[in-house]
Design a protein around this motif. Sequence first.
Motif, PDB file in Angstrom:
ATOM      1  N   THR A  98      27.490  55.844  36.292  1.00 44.60           N
ATOM      2  CA  THR A  98      29.422  55.158  36.671  1.00 44.60           C
ATOM      3  C   THR A  98      29.834  55.590  35.570  1.00 44.60           C
ATOM      4  OG1 THR A  98      28.423  53.226  38.381  1.00 44.60           O
ATOM      5  CG2 THR A  98      30.654  53.042  36.959  1.00 44.60           C
ATOM      6  N   ASN A 120      37.181  50.676  39.117  1.00 43.74           N
ATOM      7  CA  ASN A 120      37.650  50.216  40.155  1.00 43.74           C
ATOM      8  C   ASN A 120      38.466  51.040  40.950  1.00 43.74           C
ATOM      9  OD1 ASN A 120      35.938  47.651  40.414  1.00 43.74           O
ATOM     10  ND2 ASN A 120      37.321  46.572  39.433  1.00 43.74           N
ATOM     11  N   ASN A 134      44.424  49.323  44.080  1.00 41.28           N
ATOM     12  CA  ASN A 134      43.885  48.562  43.124  1.00 41.28           C
ATOM     13  C   ASN A 134      44.786  47.457  42.190  1.00 41.28           C
ATOM     14  OD1 ASN A 134      42.019  48.292  40.855  1.00 41.28           O
ATOM     15  ND2 ASN A 134      40.912  47.109  41.987  1.00 41.28           N
ATOM     16  N   ASP A 194      40.727  41.453  40.162  1.00 40.92           N
ATOM     17  CA  ASP A 194      41.315  42.378  40.504  1.00 40.92           C
ATOM     18  C   ASP A 194      41.252  41.974  41.803  1.00 40.92           C
ATOM     19  OD1 ASP A 194      39.274  44.203  41.808  1.00 40.92           O
ATOM     20  OD2 ASP A 194      38.813  43.268  39.330  1.00 40.92           O
ATOM     21  N   THR A 206      40.836  43.990  45.857  1.00 45.92           N
ATOM     22  CA  THR A 206      41.289  45.287  46.176  1.00 45.92           C
ATOM     23  C   THR A 206      41.528  45.949  47.759  1.00 45.92           C
ATOM     24  OG1 THR A 206      39.820  46.592  44.952  1.00 45.92           O
ATOM     25  CG2 THR A 206      39.680  47.605  46.638  1.00 45.92           C
ATOM     26  N   ARG A 243      39.133  42.296  48.857  1.00 42.37           N
ATOM     27  CA  ARG A 243      38.106  42.064  48.047  1.00 42.37           C
ATOM     28  C   ARG A 243      38.783  41.771  46.596  1.00 42.37           C
ATOM     29  NH1 ARG A 243      34.060  46.321  45.958  1.00 42.37           N
ATOM     30  NH2 ARG A 243      36.518  46.920  44.209  1.00 42.37           N
ATOM     31  N   HIS A 284      38.073  39.524  42.877  1.00 41.52           N
ATOM     32  CA  HIS A 284      36.989  39.905  42.043  1.00 41.52           C
ATOM     33  C   HIS A 284      37.754  38.712  40.767  1.00 41.52           C
ATOM     34  CE1 HIS A 284      34.778  42.185  38.993  1.00 41.52           C
ATOM     35  NE2 HIS A 284      34.155  41.579  39.540  1.00 41.52           N
ATOM     36  N   GLN A 334      32.964  37.006  42.925  1.00 44.36           N
ATOM     37  CA  GLN A 334      33.694  38.421  43.678  1.00 44.36           C
ATOM     38  C   GLN A 334      33.392  38.199  45.557  1.00 44.36           C
ATOM     39  OE1 GLN A 334      33.200  42.593  43.385  1.00 44.36           O
ATOM     40  NE2 GLN A 334      32.149  42.375  45.257  1.00 44.36           N
ATOM     41  N   SER A 361      34.649  39.029  48.663  1.00 44.75           N
ATOM     42  CA  SER A 361      34.896  40.284  50.703  1.00 44.75           C
ATOM     43  C   SER A 361      35.385  39.952  51.717  1.00 44.75           C
ATOM     44  CB  SER A 361      34.068  41.728  50.581  1.00 44.75           C
ATOM     45  OG  SER A 361      33.558  41.617  48.888  1.00 44.75           O
TER      46      SER A 361
END
Length: 511
Positions: A92, A101, A276, A292, A294, A322, A324, A345, A347
């Motif tokens: 990542t 993200n 996002n 954040d 999304t 989502r 977070h 988080q 979702s």
Amino acid sequence: MRKGILFASFITFISAVAQTEATDTISTRQLDEVVVKGEKPQVKGKDGIMVVDLPGIVKDKPVNNILEALGYMPGVTNNNGMIWLAGASNVTIILNGELTNMPLQNLYQLLYNTSVDRLKNVEIMYSAPAKYHVNGAVINVVLKTPTPLDGLQGQVRTGYNQAHYGSYGGVLAAAYAIKDLTFDLNYGLSLTKSWSREETWSNHLNDGKRTMIEDDMRRIGQNWSNTIFASASWKTLKLTYNGQIISDSKRWSLSSGTLGNYTNAYNMLSPVGYHNIALRYTAPFGMTIGGDYTRYSENRSQSLFKDTDYLLGSENRQDINRWHAYIDQQHQLGQWQLNYGAEYQHSKDHSSQHYAMSDNPDFDDILNEDVASFYVGTERSFDWGLSFNLSAKGEYYYTKYQHNWNFIPQFGATYYKTPKSIFQLNFNTQRIYPSYWELHGGTSHINDYSTIVGNLQLQPYIQYDAQFNYILRQKISSDLLFPIWRQDHGAASLPIAGCHESHLSDHQHEL
């Protein structure tokens, strides 16, 4: 007596004159300039991670952007624009210690359009500490913060790439700072047309008899893609937006072989949207708080033909929201650093699949997922060359099908005494999730023989790995990976007679 004194004075005078007027037998010579050259270490260890002076490595290399520069780091390869880290199953990339993200295409475009002059250094972590909120290996790209003295920085770029088909695009990038405010903007527009080919052979046993199944598949796709990245910072408060809108997306799979000729046509019925927005604040006493949101949406159709005969069709829709949030605290206790924090988080995935001319069942449901975690970690560097980081995270995972607790430890140690040899030992824990779509149990047909089947019983699993790295003269890297243990919480496969299935369970959540 007086004569003796005068005589002694006379001898002293003569001796002094002789010393003054005597010429040196060694000729005078001008020495050349003495130049002492020192080389700054390109790789060093700090807190159990490797810090790479990438600007120093590429200063004489034909690169002008960060994406190209990453390929010159020890253990890192750039394969046709894809970044890989030796010894890691996946990696990542984060920016300035922050998880971006954003879709991979957006991230690579951002790195490709950021000048290498803005690069400060790069950190490589095979086992990222919990404070980064990332599982597995990480490459942290640290950028210089624009200042008012830099003025307006920017570039406009267009390009054309010829592979099997031609693709082209353009990019606008700019950075500006005024007093305590900094702004970044990156926008790209591209038309991409792709082509690939895959040949498969399957020797299957059916009723005591072996049958060879051959298939030659060619895939063709095209789309328009808009990618956007924008950020605004005021002191230690940062607001970021990144998005991707894909329109006019079409894909065809042309298959021929033992079972006949098949055509699969996939069309996006509306633009695919990914958005996002993130807010992050760092306090002067070591606390960081952020969050954040999304949003992802797509609506696609599939039509399967054998020769010219229509076999079946489906319409698939997916909408994901989502949220977070996280909070981190850092303390410096002498030469020790203490970190702890929490993360949450939520979702919500609303997906549906409706078939035409097929016995497959439709579905239209909502999947809610909650993940909460807390962690504690420490870091230390010793003068005699050893540095390490150690963290432990407790995570609670909940859906309507399951809920469980997990323990996720991470450890990284680096021994660096001279630039000639660097030793690194890592223990890594990865929490790996199935994709949202797979959890709904949907079915996708490739032809009459091959089918991709989702599974409601799929569950995340934990994988433990240990790794040893040795870097010689800051350039040559040798890696040893030791898979230790894989912890599963449930079964995955649901066999269906007379059909070759693919149960996809080894992927992280894909939006």
